[in-house]
Design an enzyme around this catalytic site. Structure first.
Site, PDB file in Angstrom:
ATOM      1  N   GLN A 179     -15.246  15.350  43.044  1.00  9.42           N
ATOM      2  CA  GLN A 179     -15.129  16.362  41.986  1.00  9.42           C
ATOM      3  C   GLN A 179     -15.832  17.675  42.343  1.00  9.42           C
ATOM      4  OE1 GLN A 179     -13.294  16.359  39.269  1.00  9.42           O
ATOM      5  NE2 GLN A 179     -12.566  14.255  39.401  1.00  9.42           N
ATOM      6  N   HIS A 201      -6.171  16.100  46.483  1.00  7.19           N
ATOM      7  CA  HIS A 201      -5.406  16.499  45.286  1.00  7.19           C
ATOM      8  C   HIS A 201      -6.273  17.020  44.148  1.00  7.19           C
ATOM      9  CE1 HIS A 201      -5.816  12.961  42.428  1.00  7.19           C
ATOM     10  NE2 HIS A 201      -6.242  12.377  43.534  1.00  7.19           N
ATOM     11  N   CYS A 325      -5.981   7.215  26.859  1.00  8.82           N
ATOM     12  CA  CYS A 325      -4.966   8.101  27.444  1.00  8.82           C
ATOM     13  C   CYS A 325      -5.319   8.525  28.858  1.00  8.82           C
ATOM     14  CB  CYS A 325      -4.618   9.289  26.553  1.00  8.82           C
ATOM     15  SG  CYS A 325      -5.925  10.439  26.253  1.00  8.82           S
TER      16      CYS A 325
HETATM   17  N1  PLP Z   1     -14.060   9.544  42.942  1.00 11.88           N
HETATM   18  C1  PLP Z   1     -14.048  10.376  41.895  1.00 11.88           C
HETATM   19  C2  PLP Z   1     -15.328  10.935  41.382  1.00 11.88           C
HETATM   20  C3  PLP Z   1     -12.840  10.722  41.285  1.00 11.88           C
HETATM   21  O1  PLP Z   1     -12.833  11.548  40.239  1.00 11.88           O
HETATM   22  C4  PLP Z   1     -11.629  10.176  41.809  1.00 11.88           C
HETATM   23  C5  PLP Z   1     -10.337  10.460  41.169  1.00 11.88           C
HETATM   24  O2  PLP Z   1     -10.221  10.548  39.968  1.00 11.88           O
HETATM   25  C6  PLP Z   1     -11.705   9.326  42.922  1.00 11.88           C
HETATM   26  C7  PLP Z   1     -12.932   9.035  43.468  1.00 11.88           C
HETATM   27  C8  PLP Z   1     -10.470   8.736  43.532  1.00 11.88           C
HETATM   28  O3  PLP Z   1      -9.791   9.697  44.298  1.00 11.88           O
HETATM   29  P1  PLP Z   1      -8.252   9.502  44.709  1.00 11.88           P
HETATM   30  O4  PLP Z   1      -7.445   9.779  43.483  1.00 11.88           O
HETATM   31  O5  PLP Z   1      -8.027  10.509  45.785  1.00 11.88           O
HETATM   32  O6  PLP Z   1      -8.103   8.106  45.202  1.00 11.88           O
END
Ligand code: PLP
Length: 387
Positions: A179, A201, A325
């Site tokens: 994040q 992403h 949600c």
């Molecule tokens: N770690 C955190 C803090 C996330 O917010 C997310 C996704 O929401 C992930 C890991 C997982 O990432 P990915 O969607 O690329 O697998």
């Protein structure tokens, strides 16, 4: 109808410049980077260039970057890779109660495999106290994994302080920076970490690609068996267009981070102020200052987050809640429970995550649409009338 997308912590749109950079790698430069002929060499060159851009943006060396499928895989590789490494000198791992499921579920699996995991608590703002981490350290500790900033409530953790402690104790330090990369300055040297997870992403790159930074000298056991890609640390043919896009997104994030953050902080604070002023019995979740530039998370008493989200969606606004949600699950968020919220209040929490394209008009639109929705839902709520 007008749409206002405020769920950028879930995912971001691919930047048009990123898409443009990726396009030739689907059809023109389509070779397998492991092939020795021209098509392969061209694809290899593109992967290497992207890798060096990613490394540079993080303050790392190119050979410290393992390209993989995203944040989830990076967290899995960091934790399992260290736990099962032949050089691991123990079986104890320290993490926090508010990590992403990619970390927590990996730790739960390791516990079933005989590892011991300490989940340090957080305070009411979602902050890890480095002293708690220090207290949890013991002779067999091999890894500390504490996220850089929380995806739900936005609280930024004292990672460099914890890293210093880890180094003094001879323990490896991992941070999930999914994040924060693109939102805050992220430099592996300044953070002092040995391992750091990134997902493309979340920073206007394509889905299904990311990286794990692994400091030189740290030995990991691969979690995928197969070819010798990524210097034998991650088997599988490289996602060449994805990697090129990720590289471009990292380059843009580096150049634009400060201006993106400055604009988002202004709009974030305006949204927080406006919502807290417009509605009674609404509180901010997470730290008031040490929070992600794009995160607004509020607890709205006597209503269900899911109903709010659906009503917002009808009004053209995309947001996520502390329960269903965002996750297909009716369980309240583990993060909100860990900061001491009751399950009822956790269910009434709502997250808005701003993006680089969020405008002042978008913020005004939410400030206009949300209060009447809450008034309507509260009018129907037995909890509200009971109170
Ligand atoms: N770690 C955190 C803090 C996330 O917010 C997310 C996704 O929401 C992930 C890991 C997982 O990432 P990915 O969607 O690329 O697998």
């Amino acid at each position: 109808m007008r749409r206002v997308y405020l769920d950028n912590a879930a995912t971001t749109p691919t930047d048009p410049q990123v898409l443009e950079a990726m396009q030739p790698y689907f059809t023109e430069v389509f070779g397998n980077p492991s092939s020795i002929y021209l098509e392969g060499r061209e694809a290899r060159k593109a992967v290497d260039l992207a890798r060096s851009r990613i490394a540079e943006a993080l303050g790392a060396h190119s050979d410290e970057i393992i390209l993989l499928s995203g944040g989830t895989e990076a967290d899995n590789l960091a934790i399992k890779g260290v736990a099962y490494s032949p050089s691991a000198k123990g079986n104890h791992i320290i993490t926090s109660a508010i990590e992403h499921h990619a970390v927590l579920e990996t730790c739960h699996l390791l516990e079933k495999d005989g590892f011991e995991v300490t989940y340090v608590p957080v305070d009411g703002y979602g902050m890890v106290d480095p002293e708690e981490v220090r207290k949890a350290l013991k002779a067999g500790t091999i890894l500390i994994s504490i996220m850089h900033a929380n995806n739900e409530i936005g609280t930024i953790q004292p990672v460099s302080e914890i890293s210093r402690m880890a180094r003094e104790a001879g323990v490896l330090m991992h941070t999930d920076a999914v994040q924060t990369v693109g939102a805050l300055p992220v430099n592996v040297g300044a953070l002092g970490v040995d391992l750091l997870s990134v997902s493309s992403h979340k920073l206007y790159g394509p889905k299904g690609v990311g990286c794990l930074f692994v400091r030189k000298g740290v030995r990991l056991r691969p979690i995928l068996q197969g070819g010798t890609q990524e210097r034998k640390r991650r088997a599988g043919t490289e996602n060449v267009p994805g990697i090129v896009g990720f590289g471009k997104a990292m380059e843009l994030a580096g150049a634009e981070q400060a201006s993106r953050a400055e604009q988002m902080i202004r709009r974030r604070d305006e949204l927080i102020r406006g919502l807290l002023e417009a509605m009674p019995e609404v509180n901010l979740n997470g730290h008031p200052e040490l929070r992600l530039p794009n995160n607004v998370n509020i607890a709205i008493k006597y209503v269900e987050g899911e109903s709010i989200c659906l009503n917002l969606d009808f009004a053209g606004i995309a947001a996520s809640s502390g329960s269903a949600c965002s996750s297909d699950s009716l369980e309240p968020s583990h993060v909100l429970l860990a900061i001491g919220m009751s399950p009822e209040n956790a269910h009434g929490s709502l997250r808005f995550s701003l993006g680089k394209s969020t405008t002042a008009e978008d913020i005004d639109y939410v400030k206009e649409k949300l209060p009447p929705i809450i008034e309507k839902l509260r009018a129907m709520s037995p909890l509200y009338h009971g109170a």
